[in-house]
Design a protein around this motif. Structure first.
Motif, PDB file in Angstrom:
ATOM      1  N   HIS A  80       0.864  -1.025   0.303  1.00 34.99           N
ATOM      2  CA  HIS A  80       0.339  -0.015  -0.012  1.00 34.99           C
ATOM      3  C   HIS A  80       0.440   1.764  -0.021  1.00 34.99           C
ATOM      4  N   ALA A  81       0.652   2.798  -0.195  1.00 37.49           N
ATOM      5  CA  ALA A  81       1.522   3.513  -0.938  1.00 37.49           C
ATOM      6  C   ALA A  81       0.398   4.835  -0.802  1.00 37.49           C
ATOM      7  N   TYR A  82       1.027   5.753  -0.140  1.00 40.53           N
ATOM      8  CA  TYR A  82       0.175   7.277  -0.489  1.00 40.53           C
ATOM      9  C   TYR A  82       0.284   7.500  -1.913  1.00 40.53           C
ATOM     10  N   ILE A  83      -0.151   8.018  -2.916  1.00 44.25           N
ATOM     11  CA  ILE A  83      -0.532   8.642  -4.446  1.00 44.25           C
ATOM     12  C   ILE A  83      -0.581   9.956  -4.207  1.00 44.25           C
ATOM     13  N   SER A  84       0.256  10.632  -4.227  1.00 48.67           N
ATOM     14  CA  SER A  84       0.281  12.447  -4.464  1.00 48.67           C
ATOM     15  C   SER A  84      -0.665  12.687  -5.393  1.00 48.67           C
ATOM     16  N   PRO A  85      -0.974  14.111  -4.977  1.00 45.48           N
ATOM     17  CA  PRO A  85      -1.805  14.559  -7.014  1.00 45.48           C
ATOM     18  C   PRO A  85      -0.724  15.306  -7.461  1.00 45.48           C
ATOM     19  N   THR A  86       0.715  15.155  -7.463  1.00 40.20           N
ATOM     20  CA  THR A  86       1.630  15.502  -8.356  1.00 40.20           C
ATOM     21  C   THR A  86       1.473  14.423  -9.382  1.00 40.20           C
ATOM     22  N   ASN A  87       1.570  13.715  -9.052  1.00 39.65           N
ATOM     23  CA  ASN A  87       1.098  12.442 -10.811  1.00 39.65           C
ATOM     24  C   ASN A  87       0.168  12.527 -11.520  1.00 39.65           C
ATOM     25  N   TYR A  88      -1.033  13.896 -10.934  1.00 42.53           N
ATOM     26  CA  TYR A  88      -2.093  13.204 -11.887  1.00 42.53           C
ATOM     27  C   TYR A  88      -1.846  15.211 -13.060  1.00 42.53           C
ATOM     28  N   ILE A  89      -2.659  14.617 -13.897  1.00 41.45           N
ATOM     29  CA  ILE A  89      -2.733  15.654 -15.033  1.00 41.45           C
ATOM     30  C   ILE A  89      -3.110  17.157 -14.699  1.00 41.45           C
ATOM     31  N   LYS A  90      -4.503  16.301 -14.130  1.00 44.05           N
ATOM     32  CA  LYS A  90      -5.532  17.846 -13.262  1.00 44.05           C
ATOM     33  C   LYS A  90      -4.778  18.336 -12.453  1.00 44.05           C
ATOM     34  N   LEU A 183       6.702   5.473  -7.403  1.00 45.22           N
ATOM     35  CA  LEU A 183       6.758   4.492  -6.120  1.00 45.22           C
ATOM     36  C   LEU A 183       7.926   3.638  -6.565  1.00 45.22           C
ATOM     37  N   HIS A 184       8.496   3.267  -7.736  1.00 41.01           N
ATOM     38  CA  HIS A 184       9.869   2.891  -7.726  1.00 41.01           C
ATOM     39  C   HIS A 184      10.742   3.872  -7.135  1.00 41.01           C
ATOM     40  N   ALA A 185      10.882   5.364  -7.004  1.00 38.65           N
ATOM     41  CA  ALA A 185      11.637   6.107  -6.403  1.00 38.65           C
ATOM     42  C   ALA A 185      11.756   6.349  -5.217  1.00 38.65           C
ATOM     43  N   SER A 186      10.681   5.794  -4.682  1.00 38.49           N
ATOM     44  CA  SER A 186      10.639   6.045  -3.010  1.00 38.49           C
ATOM     45  C   SER A 186      11.624   4.941  -2.472  1.00 38.49           C
ATOM     46  N   SER A 187      11.902   5.796  -1.235  1.00 39.20           N
ATOM     47  CA  SER A 187      12.863   4.992  -0.233  1.00 39.20           C
ATOM     48  C   SER A 187      12.015   3.359   0.399  1.00 39.20           C
ATOM     49  N   LEU A 188      10.846   3.255   0.585  1.00 34.99           N
ATOM     50  CA  LEU A 188      10.040   2.397   1.291  1.00 34.99           C
ATOM     51  C   LEU A 188      10.217   1.298   0.037  1.00 34.99           C
ATOM     52  N   ALA A 189      10.242   0.099   0.539  1.00 39.72           N
ATOM     53  CA  ALA A 189      10.010  -1.057  -0.865  1.00 39.72           C
ATOM     54  C   ALA A 189       9.559  -1.096  -0.280  1.00 39.72           C
ATOM     55  N   SER A 190       7.934  -1.298   0.081  1.00 38.63           N
ATOM     56  CA  SER A 190       6.542  -2.226  -0.322  1.00 38.63           C
ATOM     57  C   SER A 190       5.971  -0.842  -1.300  1.00 38.63           C
ATOM     58  N   ASP A 191       6.636   0.770  -1.641  1.00 39.29           N
ATOM     59  CA  ASP A 191       5.743   1.359  -2.793  1.00 39.29           C
ATOM     60  C   ASP A 191       6.251   0.705  -3.752  1.00 39.29           C
ATOM     61  N   SER A 192       7.602   0.096  -3.805  1.00 38.44           N
ATOM     62  CA  SER A 192       7.874  -0.651  -4.881  1.00 38.44           C
ATOM     63  C   SER A 192       7.531  -1.617  -5.377  1.00 38.44           C
ATOM     64  N   LEU A 193       6.971  -2.823  -4.053  1.00 34.41           N
ATOM     65  CA  LEU A 193       6.594  -3.887  -4.593  1.00 34.41           C
ATOM     66  C   LEU A 193       5.092  -3.013  -5.006  1.00 34.41           C
TER      67      LEU A 193
END
Length: 206
Positions: A80-90, A183-193
């Motif tokens: 599970h992971a927090y998803i930032s709105p900076t990833n969205y187009i709008k 997520l891949h750039a995160s230092s958290l293993a769970s984010d990459s997973l």
């Protein structure tokens, strides 16, 4: 569990693989009108038609005393992971949380036969540390019997399966790509997973 249609994890092969990989679940039951839970490793028989779970808890854990015949809920969850709105187009977007989870409902039967208890213990050791099982076989019989008397082993006959994969399915491919990169750039293993699962299910849909 609330599951929008787009987030449904419906294929039993995927659900069984998820349970096997993230097998440390939460067993939830009731006792004296109160909801209680225990965090324990679970073993599935991998039979999609008659799915059963096997596990054990400490004899000192009072949860087992009222559990015979109960309908229980078992929860498996991991990436599970927090998803930032900076990833969205709008620009007018809000944060969210992506995750995967499986909920199983079923009825409990306490296992009393020595061979049943021993088989659950064997399967548990073989799954998590097969080399220890070889050592266990060589330990004194009286020691093993004392250890087995300190646990309660039971079976959950599953009656309902709920699977959820909330993986930004409502977003564009460009936005999903941004999320996966983040997520891949995160230092958290769970984010990459979680990113790996997003990539896997994105490929399934196309």
């Amino acid at each position: 569990m609330y599951i929008p249609k787009m987030n449904a994890l419906a294929e039993m092969d995927d659900i069984l693989a998820f349970i096997d990989r993230f097998s440390f679940g939460i067993l939830i039951s009731t006792s004296s009108g109160r909801v209680i839970g225990t965090h324990i490793p679970m073993l599935a028989n991998n039979d999609a038609e008659q799915l059963k779970l096997h596990t054990h808890i400490a004899l000192a854990n009072p949860q087992w005393k009222d559990i015979e015949g109960q309908e229980v809920l078992v929860i498996f969850t991991e990436p599970h992971a927090y998803i930032s709105p900076t990833n969205y187009i709008k620009e007018e977007s809000v944060p969210t949380w992506n995750y995967m989870a499986v909920h199983l409902y079923g009825h409990v039967s306490i296992l009393h036969e020595t061979d049943q208890i021993a088989d659950v213990m064997r399967r548990t050791m073989v799954k998590y540390e097969p080399t220890y099982y070889e050592k266990w076989l060589e330990l004194p019989t009286d020691f093993k019997q004392r250890m087995l008397k300190g646990i309660v082993t039971f079976e959950v006959a599953v009656t309902e399966v709920q699977g959820k994969a909330k993986l930004s399915q409502n977003k564009s491919q460009e936005e999903i790509h941004h999320i996966i990169q983040d997520l891949h750039a995160s230092s958290l293993a769970s984010d990459s997973l979680l990113a790996e699962y997003m990539e896997r299910y994105a490929r399934k849909e196309h």
